[in-house]
Design an enzyme around this catalytic site. Sequence first.
Site, PDB file in Angstrom:
ATOM      1  N   LYS A 165       0.833  -1.213   0.000  1.00 15.41           N
ATOM      2  CA  LYS A 165       0.000   0.000   0.000  1.00 15.41           C
ATOM      3  C   LYS A 165       0.859   1.252   0.000  1.00 15.41           C
ATOM      4  O   LYS A 165       0.605   2.209  -0.732  1.00 15.41           O
ATOM      5  CB  LYS A 165      -0.899  -0.009   1.235  1.00 15.41           C
ATOM      6  CG  LYS A 165      -1.738   1.248   1.394  1.00 15.41           C
ATOM      7  CD  LYS A 165      -1.969   1.598   2.834  1.00 15.41           C
ATOM      8  CE  LYS A 165      -0.712   2.129   3.466  1.00 15.41           C
ATOM      9  NZ  LYS A 165      -0.937   2.667   4.832  1.00 15.41           N
ATOM     10  N   TYR A 189      -5.660   4.440   3.710  1.00 15.18           N
ATOM     11  CA  TYR A 189      -6.088   4.123   2.363  1.00 15.18           C
ATOM     12  C   TYR A 189      -4.885   3.928   1.449  1.00 15.18           C
ATOM     13  O   TYR A 189      -3.774   4.363   1.755  1.00 15.18           O
ATOM     14  CB  TYR A 189      -7.000   5.219   1.790  1.00 15.18           C
ATOM     15  CG  TYR A 189      -6.277   6.474   1.352  1.00 15.18           C
ATOM     16  CD1 TYR A 189      -6.004   6.708   0.010  1.00 15.18           C
ATOM     17  CD2 TYR A 189      -5.861   7.435   2.283  1.00 15.18           C
ATOM     18  CE1 TYR A 189      -5.348   7.863  -0.396  1.00 15.18           C
ATOM     19  CE2 TYR A 189      -5.208   8.582   1.888  1.00 15.18           C
ATOM     20  CZ  TYR A 189      -4.953   8.795   0.544  1.00 15.18           C
ATOM     21  OH  TYR A 189      -4.292   9.925   0.139  1.00 15.18           O
ATOM     22  N   CYS A 190      -5.102   3.227   0.330  1.00 15.42           N
ATOM     23  CA  CYS A 190      -4.059   3.078  -0.686  1.00 15.42           C
ATOM     24  C   CYS A 190      -4.627   3.565  -2.018  1.00 15.42           C
ATOM     25  O   CYS A 190      -5.498   4.433  -2.035  1.00 15.42           O
ATOM     26  CB  CYS A 190      -3.578   1.628  -0.770  1.00 15.42           C
ATOM     27  SG  CYS A 190      -4.827   0.454  -1.311  1.00 15.42           S
ATOM     28  N   ALA A 191      -4.183   3.008  -3.124  1.00 11.93           N
ATOM     29  CA  ALA A 191      -4.591   3.512  -4.437  1.00 11.93           C
ATOM     30  C   ALA A 191      -6.086   3.373  -4.674  1.00 11.93           C
ATOM     31  O   ALA A 191      -6.704   4.225  -5.306  1.00 11.93           O
ATOM     32  CB  ALA A 191      -3.829   2.788  -5.538  1.00 11.93           C
TER      33      ALA A 191
END
Length: 480
Positions: free
Chosen positions: A10, A425-427
């Site tokens: 992530k 959060y990630c992408a």
Amino acid sequence: MMKYLQKIGKSLMLPVAVLPAAGILYGIGYWIDPTGWGANSIVAAFLIKAASAIIDQIPILFAIGVSVGMAKDHDGTSALAGLVSFLMITTLLSTGAVAMYLGVSAEEVPAAFGKISNAFIGILSGIIGSSCYNRFKDTKLPDWLAFFSGKRCVAIVTAVVSVLVAVILYFVWPVIFSALVAFGKAILGLGAVGAGIYAMLNRALIPLGLHHALNAVFWFDTAGINDLGLFWSGADGAVKGVTGQYMTGFFPVMMFGLPAGALAMYHTAKDSKKKAAASLLFAGSLASFFTGITEPLEFAFMFMAPGLYLVHAVLTGVSAIVCSLLPFRIGFNFSAGLVDWILSFKAPMAVNPWMLIPVGLVFAVIYYVIFRLVITKFDLKTPGRAEDDEETEDDVELSNDDYTATAQCIIEGLGGKDNITDIDYCATRIRAEISDYTQVDEKKIKKAGVAGVIRPSKTTVQVVVGTKVQFVYDEIKKML
């Protein structure tokens, strides 16, 4: 361990998000001067050099990005710590330094130390920097050392730890490097089949978030392959017709195959649920086609129909094999979407980029036919076919950009504010840590119009939102 590796994956999204800037600069530069690569145009030379400033420093970007991404509060101090660690390790283990330690000439130093500045070391430095930050950022020292208390001591501790790690790597890195090179050479020796194996594993590892480790071997200069860097730079080691083979095969899948598979899922959805399925599948298809971001679409069926996802992974491998056998090479800086395809037309190692159209159309047909056949034959529960798919009037659609309503729906589905202990959060995903897994209501979360819900453990929930994840995350943070 798996959870920790997923967090590393992530955190890599932050530096990877910088690469499209290099792609745009490279693309425009090569369009201006497609034969001289800057030798015939000062403007082209300026743009290409600007792009290489990013591509050539990927290890440093990884060190900073991973360090910030894995820090508990994403403070900039962790970025400094990651950079300190990278500089310490790469300097202590450089060819010149090792030659001095051994009392020999640079030519006698093992080749591994000539490749110490790589993506793997960048990631390791980021882990060291973030770990030291998380552990020592609140340290209180005696009054006479009070100036170095708290965050100010992080970089100092990181430097000490990095020296110790460098000592270990002095013995371990040559072994790791040799193993990576052996694996890379084994794949290279298999030619088109090797490219297919890599592409299949790339897709198969996405549910675990471990595909980034594999990409570091083939796309970057970890083991001397550097497919991405050589494709765009045309530097020594690039071979016309070969370089780019670990990227080309993804384009027919991401731009044509997956959207066609989504169409098959739409056509096989129940009539009463086609509208709900269409909004999810159409948004995912657009992201896949234009940007090469496939997670919103893949997670829409990955866990509902794992057999179908396996078919997708195999077809990706087949695409890579076919593209490797053809006189056809294109590449990307971010992912295999329309934007990178257009930009790669004038790249030094590009070969017949136009061939994507016929190859992509063939794979679109293959994906549609196979997906539809497998879904109906085995009655797979793809979007619009699951028994627990419920259409309710209060469903929220991300396409409406109502991030507040979406965030509220996700929070409620996670069991409310008191049940959420940490969130990130990630992408494409919201990643939440929870106290009581029994309070999580997946159906409620899905009403937010998200692509899917993943529960890797009893204390972790991942909500696959898509490319608008940052805006949803920002709203959730405000509410919390």
